[in-house]
Design an enzyme around this catalytic site. Structure first.
Site, mmCIF file in Angstrom:
data_model
loop_
_atom_site.group_PDB
_atom_site.id
_atom_site.type_symbol
_atom_site.label_atom_id
_atom_site.label_comp_id
_atom_site.label_asym_id
_atom_site.label_seq_id
_atom_site.Cartn_x
_atom_site.Cartn_y
_atom_site.Cartn_z
ATOM 1 N N VAL A 41 -24.135 -3.264 -15.833
ATOM 2 C CA VAL A 41 -23.796 -3.234 -17.133
ATOM 3 C C VAL A 41 -24.201 -3.119 -18.204
ATOM 4 O O VAL A 41 -25.853 -2.419 -18.390
ATOM 5 C CB VAL A 41 -22.394 -3.118 -17.926
ATOM 6 N N ARG B 250 -13.440 -5.353 -13.923
ATOM 7 C CA ARG B 250 -12.556 -5.250 -12.817
ATOM 8 C C ARG B 250 -12.504 -5.628 -11.232
ATOM 9 O O ARG B 250 -13.653 -4.650 -10.547
ATOM 10 C CB ARG B 250 -12.275 -4.208 -13.582
ATOM 11 N N HIS C 107 -9.094 0.252 -25.743
ATOM 12 C CA HIS C 107 -10.091 0.825 -25.004
ATOM 13 C C HIS C 107 -9.115 0.062 -23.958
ATOM 14 O O HIS C 107 -9.532 -0.592 -23.007
ATOM 15 C CB HIS C 107 -11.306 0.342 -24.716
HETATM 16 P P1 NAI Z 1 -21.394 -8.139 -13.367
HETATM 17 O O1 NAI Z 1 -20.577 -8.806 -12.812
HETATM 18 O O2 NAI Z 1 -22.462 -7.354 -12.770
HETATM 19 O O3 NAI Z 1 -22.198 -8.951 -14.809
HETATM 20 C C1 NAI Z 1 -21.294 -10.277 -15.096
HETATM 21 C C2 NAI Z 1 -22.870 -11.182 -15.692
HETATM 22 O O4 NAI Z 1 -22.558 -11.336 -16.234
HETATM 23 C C3 NAI Z 1 -23.329 -11.635 -14.561
HETATM 24 O O5 NAI Z 1 -24.294 -11.316 -14.056
HETATM 25 C C4 NAI Z 1 -23.166 -12.903 -14.863
HETATM 26 O O6 NAI Z 1 -23.582 -13.853 -13.914
HETATM 27 C C5 NAI Z 1 -22.754 -12.726 -16.158
HETATM 28 N N1 NAI Z 1 -22.581 -13.458 -17.516
HETATM 29 C C6 NAI Z 1 -20.863 -14.837 -17.018
HETATM 30 N N2 NAI Z 1 -21.153 -15.845 -17.522
HETATM 31 C C7 NAI Z 1 -21.927 -15.611 -18.181
HETATM 32 C C8 NAI Z 1 -22.573 -16.659 -19.100
HETATM 33 N N3 NAI Z 1 -21.811 -17.701 -19.333
HETATM 34 N N4 NAI Z 1 -23.628 -16.692 -19.956
HETATM 35 C C9 NAI Z 1 -24.311 -15.524 -19.890
HETATM 36 N N5 NAI Z 1 -24.091 -14.344 -18.564
HETATM 37 C C10 NAI Z 1 -22.842 -14.622 -18.448
HETATM 38 O O7 NAI Z 1 -20.251 -7.353 -14.542
HETATM 39 P P2 NAI Z 1 -20.536 -6.001 -14.772
HETATM 40 O O8 NAI Z 1 -19.906 -5.013 -14.024
HETATM 41 O O9 NAI Z 1 -21.950 -5.603 -15.510
HETATM 42 O O10 NAI Z 1 -18.939 -6.087 -15.969
HETATM 43 C C11 NAI Z 1 -19.569 -6.616 -17.029
HETATM 44 C C12 NAI Z 1 -18.617 -7.026 -18.090
HETATM 45 O O11 NAI Z 1 -18.356 -5.274 -19.207
HETATM 46 C C13 NAI Z 1 -16.995 -6.566 -17.292
HETATM 47 O O12 NAI Z 1 -15.837 -7.169 -18.245
HETATM 48 C C14 NAI Z 1 -16.292 -5.818 -17.108
HETATM 49 O O13 NAI Z 1 -15.365 -4.817 -17.179
HETATM 50 C C15 NAI Z 1 -16.987 -5.049 -18.477
HETATM 51 N N6 NAI Z 1 -17.245 -3.693 -18.695
HETATM 52 C C16 NAI Z 1 -16.855 -3.140 -20.515
HETATM 53 C C17 NAI Z 1 -16.641 -1.283 -20.451
HETATM 54 C C18 NAI Z 1 -16.349 -0.892 -21.704
HETATM 55 O O14 NAI Z 1 -16.452 0.094 -22.226
HETATM 56 N N7 NAI Z 1 -16.344 -1.867 -22.164
HETATM 57 C C19 NAI Z 1 -17.746 -0.776 -19.494
HETATM 58 C C20 NAI Z 1 -17.964 -1.247 -17.851
HETATM 59 C C21 NAI Z 1 -17.658 -2.431 -17.254
#
Ligand code: NAI
Length: 304
Positions: free
Chosen positions: A10, A79, A172
């Protein structure tokens, strides 16, 4: 300068959208060595062909976001099929708290946009850990939810998506509140087109679509990236866009001490106005279920 903490699916997609708009220079940060740099290079190559001259760089060092005007936080776990957003709370609270402390340290004047789930609870964590005034911490959820509501409505009604003006407030999560009474099709109230049962069907479909995407492709990416870009643009260009997003309430909707999705005006100072709508009994009950879920999530947080 716009910072992205978390350069996963994302974060990278949002960065691509924001960079393509030429909004401002970008810095991506991720804990995985090389990941943010790799995404930044990939995006830069695309920008070169598109003729967009903003700088996009990547780093695993938080100090590189120094002086950012906007910081988007997507760091954390996502998720998997069968999980609710609240199932992520324990793990993501620690990640988001540590990231937000760095944001507060290196970009003390930024507007923080929280994306990590469960977003409304993580938005609370970001505010506490950055120490930012409530207006400078805002959560992305409503814009994405309403894009899903619009999609469901366009299929149901066979109308252009561009004719739909919709609104989704509340948590949300499972308790989102698509507001049919405040939705129109080219100015024609939705409630004059669909009856109560049909509206309820569209609301149920809207609640379901995110998990459909996750079960089929593993994650929601494109629509969240677009929703984040819309919010970044509102702040970076001081547009005063009115959109639904999660913000701390101070008595509005009868709620205090936590944030939830409501219509608000977003500009360079962050949340510049909250709009209070008159909810009917059904809408209010659903909205308050979301409030209680967020309150329980906050109560279950480890010490920040
Ligand atoms: P992803 O797993 O592809 O990316 C998450 C990234 O965070 C990874 O690259 C990881 O290395 C990084 N990360 C973890 N700990 C870290 C730290 N301490 N410092 C810097 N980077 C760190 O996950 P994705 O699909 O990108 O989703 C990310 C989050 O966004 C999830 O919690 C997901 O549920 C949420 N989300 C929220 C939405 C909303 O509408 N609010 C919509 C879609 C996703």
């Amino acid at each position: 300068m716009i910072g992205f903490v978390g350069a996963g699916r994302v974060g990278a997609q949002a960065a691509l959208e924001v960079a393509s708009l030429g909004v401002d220079d970008l810095i991506l940060v991720d804990i995985v060595p090389g990941l943010a740099e790799g995404e930044a290079l990939d995006i830069s190559h695309k920008l070169s062909e598109a003729g967009v001259d903003v700088s996009v760089t990547g780093s695993s060092d938080y100090s590189s976001i120094a002086g950012a005007d906007v910081v988007v936080i997507t760091a954390g776990l996502a998720r998997k099929p069968g999980m609710t957003r609240m199932d992520l709370l324990g793990k993501n609270a620690g990640i988001v708290a540590s990231v937000a402390k760095e944001v507060g340290k290196y970009a003390p004047d930024a507007v923080a946009i929280t994306v990590t789930n469960p977003m409304d609870v993580m938005n609370y964590v970001v505010q506490k850990a950055t120490g930012f005034p409530a207006a400078r911490v805002v959560g992305m959820g409503g814009v994405l939810d309403l894009s899903r509501f619009k999609h469901v409505l366009s299929l149901r009604l066979g109308v252009s998506r561009s004719s739909i003006m919709a609104l989704v407030i509340g948590e949300h999560g499972e308790n989102m509140v698509p507001l049919a009474r405040y939705t129109s099709i080219g100015g024609v109230p939705l409630t004059s087109i669909l009856d109560g049962k049909q509206i309820e069907e569209t609301i149920q479909s809207t609640r379901q679509v995110a998990i459909d995407v996750i079960s089929k492709k593993g994650a929601t990416v494109d629509a969240p990236g677009n929703a984040i870009a819309r919010m970044v643009k509102a702040v970076a260009w001081d547009r005063h866009d009115v959109l639904p997003a999660s913000t701390f309430l101070d008595g509005q909707y009868g709620v205090s001490g936590l944030g939830i999705g409501v219509p608000l005006m977003l500009g360079a100072k962050g949340v510049e106005k909250v709009y209070e709508l008159a909810l009917d009994e059904g809408e209010r009950v659903q909205f308050m279920k979301g409030v209680e879920t967020i309150r329980e999530g906050i109560a279950a947080l480890p010490p920040l």
